[in-house]
Design a protein around this motif. Structure first.
Motif, short mmCIF file in Angstrom:
data_model
loop_
_atom_site.label_atom_id
_atom_site.label_comp_id
_atom_site.label_asym_id
_atom_site.label_seq_id
_atom_site.Cartn_x
_atom_site.Cartn_y
_atom_site.Cartn_z
N ASP A 1 -1.03 1.71 -6.30
CA ASP A 1 -0.27 0.49 -6.04
C ASP A 1 1.18 0.84 -5.77
O ASP A 1 1.74 1.74 -6.40
CB ASP A 1 -0.33 -0.45 -7.24
CG ASP A 1 -1.67 -1.14 -7.38
OD1 ASP A 1 -2.48 -1.04 -6.45
OD2 ASP A 1 -1.91 -1.77 -8.42
N SER A 2 1.80 0.12 -4.87
CA SER A 2 3.22 0.32 -4.60
C SER A 2 4.04 -0.31 -5.72
O SER A 2 3.52 -1.09 -6.53
CB SER A 2 3.59 -0.32 -3.27
OG SER A 2 3.49 -1.73 -3.36
N ASN A 3 5.32 0.01 -5.76
CA ASN A 3 6.20 -0.58 -6.77
C ASN A 3 6.27 -2.09 -6.61
O ASN A 3 6.27 -2.83 -7.60
CB ASN A 3 7.60 0.02 -6.67
CG ASN A 3 7.64 1.46 -7.13
OD1 ASN A 3 6.79 1.90 -7.90
ND2 ASN A 3 8.61 2.20 -6.66
N SER B 1 0.83 -1.19 0.00
CA SER B 1 0.00 0.00 0.00
C SER B 1 0.87 1.24 0.00
O SER B 1 2.01 1.23 0.43
CB SER B 1 -0.93 0.01 1.21
OG SER B 1 -0.17 0.10 2.39
N SER B 2 0.29 2.29 -0.52
CA SER B 2 0.99 3.57 -0.50
C SER B 2 0.01 4.62 0.02
O SER B 2 -1.20 4.42 0.04
CB SER B 2 1.50 3.94 -1.89
OG SER B 2 0.42 4.15 -2.76
#
Length: 92
Positions: A18-20, A12-13
């Motif tokens: 979406d995170s990397n 999560s960011s």
């Protein structure tokens, strides 16, 4: 429980995107799905499991290389447009 918290942080960011790490895992899982699809289709067409797996193995490498070239071409095409000076018009 500890793994759950780590996983949530990893995927999560703060901006809701979406995170990397999640994007990377999604890319890998999509490539796996695509390769399984190629193996199944190859098996249906050839009727030979060894041939189907061989085709799928080659397909993984070629698709990764083609995708990389595709991305680089798009990146260069985008940079050319962005680096061009703005058109200046003369008013008379």
């Amino acid at each position: 429980m500890i793994l759950d918290q780590f996983t949530k942080k990893l995927f999560s960011s703060k901006s809701g995107k979406d995170s990397n790490a999640k994007s990377l895992l999604k890319s890998i899982s999509w490539r796996i799905v695509g390769t399984i699809d190629t193996i199944v289709i190859s098996y249906i067409i050839t009727g030979q499991l060894v041939m189907a797996v061989s085709i799928g193995s080659v397909e993984v490498v070629t698709k990764i290389l083609l995708y990389y070239v595709h991305e680089r071409v798009w990146e260069n095409a985008s940079k050319i447009k962005a680096d061009e000076p703005a058109a200046e018009y003369i008013r008379s």
